[in-house]
Design a protein around this motif. Sequence first.
Motif, mmCIF file in Angstrom:
data_model
loop_
_atom_site.group_PDB
_atom_site.id
_atom_site.type_symbol
_atom_site.label_atom_id
_atom_site.label_comp_id
_atom_site.label_asym_id
_atom_site.label_seq_id
_atom_site.Cartn_x
_atom_site.Cartn_y
_atom_site.Cartn_z
ATOM 1 N N ARG A 1 0.833 -1.211 0.000
ATOM 2 C CA ARG A 1 0.000 0.000 0.000
ATOM 3 C C ARG A 1 0.863 1.254 0.000
ATOM 4 O O ARG A 1 0.595 2.215 -0.737
ATOM 5 C CB ARG A 1 -0.900 -0.006 1.228
ATOM 6 C CG ARG A 1 -1.780 1.245 1.357
ATOM 7 C CD ARG A 1 -2.084 1.556 2.796
ATOM 8 N NE ARG A 1 -0.886 1.615 3.609
ATOM 9 C CZ ARG A 1 -0.849 1.325 4.899
ATOM 10 N NH1 ARG A 1 -1.951 0.952 5.529
ATOM 11 N NH2 ARG A 1 0.293 1.396 5.579
ATOM 12 N N ASP A 2 1.927 1.256 0.819
ATOM 13 C CA ASP A 2 2.794 2.428 0.896
ATOM 14 C C ASP A 2 3.525 2.661 -0.421
ATOM 15 O O ASP A 2 3.704 3.813 -0.853
ATOM 16 C CB ASP A 2 3.799 2.259 2.035
ATOM 17 C CG ASP A 2 3.138 2.266 3.407
ATOM 18 O OD1 ASP A 2 1.952 2.647 3.491
ATOM 19 O OD2 ASP A 2 3.809 1.864 4.380
ATOM 20 N N ARG B 1 -0.606 -13.503 -2.923
ATOM 21 C CA ARG B 1 -0.690 -13.000 -4.301
ATOM 22 C C ARG B 1 -2.098 -12.475 -4.604
ATOM 23 O O ARG B 1 -2.274 -11.416 -5.211
ATOM 24 C CB ARG B 1 -0.293 -14.119 -5.269
ATOM 25 C CG ARG B 1 -0.111 -13.672 -6.706
ATOM 26 C CD ARG B 1 0.400 -14.816 -7.557
ATOM 27 N NE ARG B 1 1.767 -15.189 -7.187
ATOM 28 C CZ ARG B 1 2.124 -16.388 -6.730
ATOM 29 N NH1 ARG B 1 1.206 -17.338 -6.580
ATOM 30 N NH2 ARG B 1 3.380 -16.639 -6.422
ATOM 31 N N GLU B 2 -3.101 -13.225 -4.181
ATOM 32 C CA GLU B 2 -4.486 -12.796 -4.393
ATOM 33 C C GLU B 2 -4.796 -11.526 -3.611
ATOM 34 O O GLU B 2 -5.472 -10.612 -4.109
ATOM 35 C CB GLU B 2 -5.454 -13.908 -3.976
ATOM 36 C CG GLU B 2 -6.929 -13.535 -4.111
ATOM 37 C CD GLU B 2 -7.852 -14.622 -3.611
ATOM 38 O OE1 GLU B 2 -9.037 -14.308 -3.355
ATOM 39 O OE2 GLU B 2 -7.411 -15.783 -3.457
ATOM 40 N N ALA B 3 -4.305 -11.451 -2.381
ATOM 41 C CA ALA B 3 -4.552 -10.263 -1.560
ATOM 42 C C ALA B 3 -3.892 -9.028 -2.169
ATOM 43 O O ALA B 3 -4.485 -7.940 -2.205
ATOM 44 C CB ALA B 3 -4.043 -10.493 -0.146
ATOM 45 N N ILE B 4 -2.671 -9.180 -2.682
ATOM 46 C CA ILE B 4 -1.979 -8.062 -3.324
ATOM 47 C C ILE B 4 -2.719 -7.643 -4.594
ATOM 48 O O ILE B 4 -2.849 -6.446 -4.896
ATOM 49 C CB ILE B 4 -0.520 -8.434 -3.641
ATOM 50 C CG1 ILE B 4 0.283 -8.615 -2.345
ATOM 51 C CG2 ILE B 4 0.127 -7.391 -4.538
ATOM 52 C CD1 ILE B 4 0.484 -7.346 -1.552
ATOM 53 N N ALA B 5 -3.228 -8.615 -5.338
ATOM 54 C CA ALA B 5 -3.996 -8.295 -6.549
ATOM 55 C C ALA B 5 -5.258 -7.511 -6.199
ATOM 56 O O ALA B 5 -5.629 -6.566 -6.910
ATOM 57 C CB ALA B 5 -4.343 -9.575 -7.298
ATOM 58 N N LEU B 6 -5.920 -7.891 -5.101
ATOM 59 C CA LEU B 6 -7.098 -7.145 -4.650
ATOM 60 C C LEU B 6 -6.721 -5.706 -4.302
ATOM 61 O O LEU B 6 -7.421 -4.755 -4.664
ATOM 62 C CB LEU B 6 -7.715 -7.825 -3.431
ATOM 63 C CG LEU B 6 -8.578 -9.049 -3.659
ATOM 64 C CD1 LEU B 6 -8.917 -9.715 -2.319
ATOM 65 C CD2 LEU B 6 -9.860 -8.680 -4.387
ATOM 66 N N ALA C 1 -4.076 -3.981 -5.384
ATOM 67 C CA ALA C 1 -3.692 -3.258 -6.599
ATOM 68 C C ALA C 1 -4.920 -2.848 -7.402
ATOM 69 O O ALA C 1 -5.004 -1.720 -7.917
ATOM 70 C CB ALA C 1 -2.762 -4.126 -7.444
ATOM 71 N N GLY C 2 -5.884 -3.763 -7.512
ATOM 72 C CA GLY C 2 -7.097 -3.443 -8.251
ATOM 73 C C GLY C 2 -7.881 -2.331 -7.600
ATOM 74 O O GLY C 2 -8.382 -1.419 -8.277
ATOM 75 N N GLU C 3 -7.993 -2.366 -6.277
ATOM 76 C CA GLU C 3 -8.735 -1.338 -5.557
ATOM 77 C C GLU C 3 -8.053 0.018 -5.690
ATOM 78 O O GLU C 3 -8.716 1.064 -5.726
ATOM 79 C CB GLU C 3 -8.852 -1.731 -4.080
ATOM 80 C CG GLU C 3 -9.777 -0.854 -3.274
ATOM 81 C CD GLU C 3 -11.224 -0.947 -3.709
ATOM 82 O OE1 GLU C 3 -11.924 0.085 -3.623
ATOM 83 O OE2 GLU C 3 -11.661 -2.035 -4.134
ATOM 84 N N ALA C 4 -6.716 0.005 -5.797
ATOM 85 C CA ALA C 4 -5.960 1.253 -5.919
ATOM 86 C C ALA C 4 -5.861 1.735 -7.363
ATOM 87 O O ALA C 4 -5.309 2.808 -7.616
ATOM 88 C CB ALA C 4 -4.558 1.063 -5.341
ATOM 89 N N GLY C 5 -6.376 0.946 -8.322
ATOM 90 C CA GLY C 5 -6.295 1.322 -9.716
ATOM 91 C C GLY C 5 -4.913 1.162 -10.306
ATOM 92 O O GLY C 5 -4.561 1.803 -11.309
ATOM 93 N N PHE C 6 -4.113 0.292 -9.726
ATOM 94 C CA PHE C 6 -2.735 0.085 -10.173
ATOM 95 C C PHE C 6 -2.718 -0.819 -11.400
ATOM 96 O O PHE C 6 -3.350 -1.889 -11.415
ATOM 97 C CB PHE C 6 -1.928 -0.549 -9.048
ATOM 98 C CG PHE C 6 -0.511 -0.878 -9.395
ATOM 99 C CD1 PHE C 6 0.432 0.120 -9.544
ATOM 100 C CD2 PHE C 6 -0.112 -2.200 -9.571
ATOM 101 C CE1 PHE C 6 1.749 -0.179 -9.853
ATOM 102 C CE2 PHE C 6 1.200 -2.515 -9.873
ATOM 103 C CZ PHE C 6 2.131 -1.498 -10.015
#
Length: 288
Positions: free
Chosen positions: A173-174, A229-234, A236-241
């Motif tokens: 997140r940071d 990996r799934e949590a990071i993808a969630l 990234a998606g929520e942040a619009g990355f």
Amino acid sequence: MTDVLLFGASGFLGRQVRDLLTRDGRVSGLHCPGRADLDLLAARPADVAGLLRAVRPSVVLNCAGRMSGGYDELMRGNALATAVIIEAMAQVAPGARFVRLGSAAEYGPTPPGHAVHEQDPARPVSGYGISHLAGTQLVEQAAADGRVDGASLRIFNPVGPGLTGESVLGRARDLLASGVRDLDLGPLGAYRDFVDVRDVGRAVVSAAFAPDLPERVFNVGGGRAVSVREAIALLAGEAGFTGEIRESAPPAGRSATVTWSRADLTRIGNVLGWQPEFPLPDSIKAML
């Protein structure tokens, strides 16, 4: 009505506990000493006993602790601090309820697919896990000896509002907030049981006010194993990355050898009537 003494009220987990207790009609007085008032890392039983005499709490909660550092720092923050509180309570407030926060790291590696129960063997593989297991065992022994009415909550992987950068989701997140084009993280194939920090707060309050504690150790998790990996993808998606997520950085030392973690929540559900309420996507939204 109950007076509560809360250590670690300014931390990631302690803030949620403090906010819940502030709104709890059962609480007549909430006392949250800061480090300037009493530093648990340097305190002696006599120091804590003096605070107990001044506050006269019916409930003592320890949400303070160490996540990193040398073996000496971890043991002092997670085990010795527990011992100091127990000694002081046994002298001054033996009838008060004591709840400390432990960690899923106390279990060490568990077989893939297995939901770990509180009665499963605890084989920590890090100084962090060893220090928390020592704290949990001190609570169990003190309760068996009739010195304190205590419980230790084994917190799995807390996420949600206020998450620090010491966890992989917090670091990610940071990095996203800093505007990186690509995310460079360590291996993300491990499975973790993520639990919302707001649910952790509810579990602490449930243990604090339970009429009886027939058990002394409770898992606090989401009850579901999710790949990092799934949590990071969630996230990234929520942040619009839209950049690349790489797994080339060194693995985290605290839990690198633990590839699977999932909590069995039967005991805490049966004894405390607690179950998680916030799903992981909601926790990740709250992080941002």
